[in-house]
Design a protein around this motif. Structure first.
Motif, PDB file in Angstrom:
ATOM      1  N   VAL A   1       0.804  -1.180  -0.008  1.00 28.55           N
ATOM      2  CA  VAL A   1       0.082  -0.004   0.121  1.00 28.55           C
ATOM      3  C   VAL A   1       0.661   1.196   0.085  1.00 28.55           C
ATOM      4  O   VAL A   1       0.718   2.279  -0.660  1.00 28.55           O
ATOM      5  N   THR A   2       1.614   1.380   0.857  1.00 23.66           N
ATOM      6  CA  THR A   2       2.511   2.681   1.083  1.00 23.66           C
ATOM      7  C   THR A   2       4.002   2.459   0.490  1.00 23.66           C
ATOM      8  O   THR A   2       4.567   3.387   0.193  1.00 23.66           O
ATOM      9  N   GLY A   3       4.562   1.070   0.394  1.00 27.47           N
ATOM     10  CA  GLY A   3       6.091   0.899  -0.128  1.00 27.47           C
ATOM     11  C   GLY A   3       7.041   1.490   0.954  1.00 27.47           C
ATOM     12  O   GLY A   3       8.125   1.410   0.552  1.00 27.47           O
ATOM     13  N   CYS A   4       6.399   1.711   2.076  1.00 22.74           N
ATOM     14  CA  CYS A   4       7.570   2.265   3.078  1.00 22.74           C
ATOM     15  C   CYS A   4       7.292   1.805   4.264  1.00 22.74           C
ATOM     16  O   CYS A   4       6.130   2.191   5.051  1.00 22.74           O
ATOM     17  N   PRO A   5       7.422   0.514   4.951  1.00 20.35           N
ATOM     18  CA  PRO A   5       6.944   0.030   6.193  1.00 20.35           C
ATOM     19  C   PRO A   5       7.595   0.355   7.222  1.00 20.35           C
ATOM     20  O   PRO A   5       7.327   0.023   8.465  1.00 20.35           O
ATOM     21  N   CYS A   6       8.514   1.073   7.026  1.00 15.14           N
ATOM     22  CA  CYS A   6       9.460   1.808   8.154  1.00 15.14           C
ATOM     23  C   CYS A   6       8.529   2.428   9.246  1.00 15.14           C
ATOM     24  O   CYS A   6       8.907   2.286  10.442  1.00 15.14           O
ATOM     25  N   PHE A   7       7.374   3.131   8.728  1.00 13.47           N
ATOM     26  CA  PHE A   7       6.729   3.860   9.723  1.00 13.47           C
ATOM     27  C   PHE A   7       6.092   3.148  10.514  1.00 13.47           C
ATOM     28  O   PHE A   7       5.318   3.323  11.859  1.00 13.47           O
ATOM     29  N   PHE A   8       5.852   1.628  10.387  1.00 15.14           N
ATOM     30  CA  PHE A   8       5.161   0.691  11.247  1.00 15.14           C
ATOM     31  C   PHE A   8       6.058  -0.248  12.177  1.00 15.14           C
ATOM     32  O   PHE A   8       6.139  -0.410  13.246  1.00 15.14           O
ATOM     33  N   THR A   9       7.355  -0.543  11.411  1.00 12.68           N
ATOM     34  CA  THR A   9       8.355  -1.418  11.993  1.00 12.68           C
ATOM     35  C   THR A   9       9.166  -0.450  13.073  1.00 12.68           C
ATOM     36  O   THR A   9       9.708  -1.117  14.136  1.00 12.68           O
ATOM     37  N   CYS A  10       9.246   0.898  12.906  1.00 12.08           N
ATOM     38  CA  CYS A  10      10.089   1.620  13.769  1.00 12.08           C
ATOM     39  C   CYS A  10       9.389   1.599  15.317  1.00 12.08           C
ATOM     40  O   CYS A  10      10.102   1.858  16.291  1.00 12.08           O
ATOM     41  N   PHE A  11       8.123   1.411  15.366  1.00  9.34           N
ATOM     42  CA  PHE A  11       7.304   1.539  16.620  1.00  9.34           C
ATOM     43  C   PHE A  11       7.687   0.181  17.271  1.00  9.34           C
ATOM     44  O   PHE A  11       7.908   0.188  18.780  1.00  9.34           O
ATOM     45  N   TYR A  12       7.905  -0.903  16.818  1.00  4.78           N
ATOM     46  CA  TYR A  12       8.490  -2.225  17.392  1.00  4.78           C
ATOM     47  C   TYR A  12       9.862  -2.042  17.921  1.00  4.78           C
ATOM     48  O   TYR A  12      10.253  -2.594  18.945  1.00  4.78           O
ATOM     49  N   ARG A  13      10.895  -1.344  17.112  1.00  4.91           N
ATOM     50  CA  ARG A  13      12.046  -1.118  17.687  1.00  4.91           C
ATOM     51  C   ARG A  13      12.079  -0.287  18.706  1.00  4.91           C
ATOM     52  O   ARG A  13      12.878  -0.466  19.804  1.00  4.91           O
ATOM     53  N   SER A  14      11.460   0.847  18.958  1.00  8.29           N
ATOM     54  CA  SER A  14      11.079   1.615  20.163  1.00  8.29           C
ATOM     55  C   SER A  14      10.657   0.863  21.534  1.00  8.29           C
ATOM     56  O   SER A  14      11.101   0.964  22.534  1.00  8.29           O
ATOM     57  N   LYS A  15       9.690  -0.037  20.995  1.00  8.41           N
ATOM     58  CA  LYS A  15       9.001  -0.962  22.056  1.00  8.41           C
ATOM     59  C   LYS A  15      10.101  -1.760  22.613  1.00  8.41           C
ATOM     60  O   LYS A  15      10.098  -2.329  23.884  1.00  8.41           O
ATOM     61  N   MET A  16      10.825  -2.436  21.629  1.00  7.78           N
ATOM     62  CA  MET A  16      12.033  -3.543  22.224  1.00  7.78           C
ATOM     63  C   MET A  16      12.974  -2.761  23.210  1.00  7.78           C
ATOM     64  O   MET A  16      13.355  -3.259  23.678  1.00  7.78           O
ATOM     65  N   ARG A  17      13.251  -1.651  22.661  1.00  9.07           N
ATOM     66  CA  ARG A  17      14.120  -0.760  23.385  1.00  9.07           C
ATOM     67  C   ARG A  17      14.024  -0.585  24.803  1.00  9.07           C
ATOM     68  O   ARG A  17      14.556  -0.607  25.884  1.00  9.07           O
ATOM     69  N   ARG A  18      12.671  -0.016  24.948  1.00  9.05           N
ATOM     70  CA  ARG A  18      12.038   0.153  26.538  1.00  9.05           C
ATOM     71  C   ARG A  18      11.930  -1.295  27.214  1.00  9.05           C
ATOM     72  O   ARG A  18      12.167  -1.054  28.236  1.00  9.05           O
ATOM     73  N   GLN A  19      11.513  -2.310  26.637  1.00  7.95           N
ATOM     74  CA  GLN A  19      11.668  -3.517  27.437  1.00  7.95           C
ATOM     75  C   GLN A  19      13.177  -3.785  27.780  1.00  7.95           C
ATOM     76  O   GLN A  19      13.190  -4.416  29.045  1.00  7.95           O
ATOM     77  N   HIS A  20      14.014  -3.772  27.275  1.00  6.23           N
ATOM     78  CA  HIS A  20      15.211  -4.317  27.260  1.00  6.23           C
ATOM     79  C   HIS A  20      16.462  -2.937  27.710  1.00  6.23           C
ATOM     80  O   HIS A  20      17.537  -3.324  27.800  1.00  6.23           O
ATOM     81  N   ARG A  21      15.928  -1.738  28.018  1.00  9.14           N
ATOM     82  CA  ARG A  21      16.739  -0.694  28.303  1.00  9.14           C
ATOM     83  C   ARG A  21      17.735  -0.544  27.518  1.00  9.14           C
ATOM     84  O   ARG A  21      19.115  -0.615  27.779  1.00  9.14           O
ATOM     85  N   LEU A  22      17.698  -0.378  26.007  1.00  7.31           N
ATOM     86  CA  LEU A  22      18.749  -0.350  24.926  1.00  7.31           C
ATOM     87  C   LEU A  22      18.785   1.168  24.564  1.00  7.31           C
ATOM     88  O   LEU A  22      17.880   2.104  24.724  1.00  7.31           O
ATOM     89  N   LYS A  23      19.868   1.566  24.240  1.00  2.00           N
ATOM     90  CA  LYS A  23      20.106   2.900  23.889  1.00  2.00           C
ATOM     91  C   LYS A  23      19.540   3.114  22.364  1.00  2.00           C
ATOM     92  O   LYS A  23      19.437   2.079  21.387  1.00  2.00           O
ATOM     93  N   ALA A  24      19.420   4.351  21.890  1.00  2.00           N
ATOM     94  CA  ALA A  24      18.896   4.572  20.434  1.00  2.00           C
ATOM     95  C   ALA A  24      20.231   4.760  19.745  1.00  2.00           C
ATOM     96  O   ALA A  24      20.735   5.992  19.303  1.00  2.00           O
ATOM     97  N   GLU A  25      20.652   3.994  19.172  1.00  2.00           N
ATOM     98  CA  GLU A  25      21.980   3.810  18.285  1.00  2.00           C
ATOM     99  C   GLU A  25      21.543   3.336  16.932  1.00  2.00           C
ATOM    100  O   GLU A  25      20.694   2.255  16.834  1.00  2.00           O
ATOM    101  N   PRO A  26      22.279   3.670  15.944  1.00  2.03           N
ATOM    102  CA  PRO A  26      23.042   4.894  15.863  1.00  2.03           C
ATOM    103  C   PRO A  26      22.462   6.365  15.734  1.00  2.03           C
ATOM    104  O   PRO A  26      22.970   7.222  15.829  1.00  2.03           O
ATOM    105  N   CYS A  27      21.026   6.339  15.610  1.00  2.00           N
ATOM    106  CA  CYS A  27      20.105   7.362  15.582  1.00  2.00           C
ATOM    107  C   CYS A  27      18.945   7.002  15.992  1.00  2.00           C
ATOM    108  O   CYS A  27      18.449   6.026  16.579  1.00  2.00           O
TER     109      CYS A  27
END
Length: 232
Positions: A147-173
Motif C-alpha cells: 500500500v505505502t511502499g514504506c513499512p518503516c513507519f510501522f516497524t520503527c514502533f516495534y524497535r522503540s518498544k523493544m528498546r524500552r523493554q530491554h533498556r537499550l540505547k537509541a543507536e546509531p540514531c
C-alpha cells in the motif's frame, strides 16, 4: 428516820473518756484525708465502765492511673525522617551487535533480504509477548509494503518498544531514521539482539515460555537431596 434516795450519776470511767477522745481525733484526721468519716462507733457507757465493741468500716479508695499512648508519644520533627529517595532508573545499555553486523547470522541475513516479513513477524511476536502472532504481523508488514511502499513507519514502533523493554540505547540514531534508511539491517540487528537474550524466534513466544518452564522443572529435579537437609 426516813432515808432520802439521791439519784447521783456514777462517775465516768476515765478509760472510756480516753477512748472517746482518741477515736474522735482519729476520725477527724481520716475525714480530712479521705473525705468521709470511716469510723462509726457507739457513744454509750455501760455500768461496768467498759466501752462497747467498736465497729470499724474502712473504705478503700482505689485510684486508677490511666495511661494513654499519647502521653508517651514524642513529637519528632519530620526532618529527622526524610522521605525515601525515588529509585534511579537503570541506565540504558548498548546493543549486543552493531547495525552493520548482518553477516554474524548469515541465515537470518538471507531470510531478511528475501522475505523481511518473516523476520519482522518473528520479532513482533516476541516484542508483543504473544499478543500477536508471527503470521498476523507478517501479513500486516506485507500490506504496508504493497500500500505505502514504506513499512518503516510501522516497524520503527516495534524497535522503540523493544528498546524500552530491554533498556537499550537509541543507536546509531533515532528508531524511525534507522528503519527508514536501513530497514533490512535494523531487522537483522533486532533479531540478533533477541537471540542473544535467550529467545528462540523460530518457536514463537509461547514456545519460549514452555521451554523456560521445562528447564525450571528439570533444574528443580536435579537439585541434590542433601541440600534440602542442610537448609533445615
Amino acid at each position: 428516820m426516813s432515808t432520802t434516795a439521791n439519784n447521783i450519776d456514777p462517775p465516768l470511767n476515765p478509760y472510756v473518756e480516753y477512748y472517746r477522745k482518741y477515736l474522735s481525733s482519729l476520725s477527724s484526721a481520716l475525714t480530712s484525708t479521705v473525705g468521709s468519716n470511716v469510723f462509726s462507733f457507739v457513744d454509750e457507757q455501760t455500768s461496768t465502765g467498759i466501752p462497747l465493741t467498736t465497729t470499724t468500716t474502712t473504705t478503700t479508695t482505689t485510684k486508677t492511673s490511666s495511661f494513654s499512648a499519647e502521653s508517651y508519644a514524642t513529637d519528632t520533627p519530620d526532618e529527622d525522617y526524610p522521605p525515601p529517595s525515588p529509585e534511579k532508573p537503570k541506565p540504558l545499555g548498548p546493543w549486543s551487535t552493531g547495525l552493520c553486523d548482518c553477516f554474524d547470522d548469515v541465515h537470518n541475513c538471507c531470510l531478511t533480504c528475501w522475505c523481511p516479513c518473516i523476520t519482522f513477524g518473528q520479532i513482533a511476536e516476541i516484542v508483543d509477548r504473544g499478543s500477536s502472532s508471527c503470521g498476523t504481523s507478517g501479513v500486516l508488514y506485507t500490506l504496508m509494503i504493497c500500500v505505502t511502499g514504506c513499512p518503516c513507519f510501522f516497524t520503527c514502533f516495534y524497535r522503540s518498544k523493544m528498546r524500552r523493554q530491554h533498556r537499550l540505547k537509541a543507536e546509531p540514531c533515532w528508531d524511525c531514521c534507522v528503519h527508514c534508511w536501513c530497514e533490512g539491517c535494523a531487522l537483522c540487528q533486532e533479531y540478533r539482539e533477541l537471540r542473544s537474550r535467550g529467545y528462540d524466534l523460530s518457536i514463537g513466544w509461547h514456545g519460549n515460555i514452555e521451554n523456560k518452564q521445562r528447564r525450571a522443572v528439570e533444574m528443580k529435579m536435579m537439585e541434590p537431596v542433601g541440600k534440602e537437609a542442610m537448609t533445615r
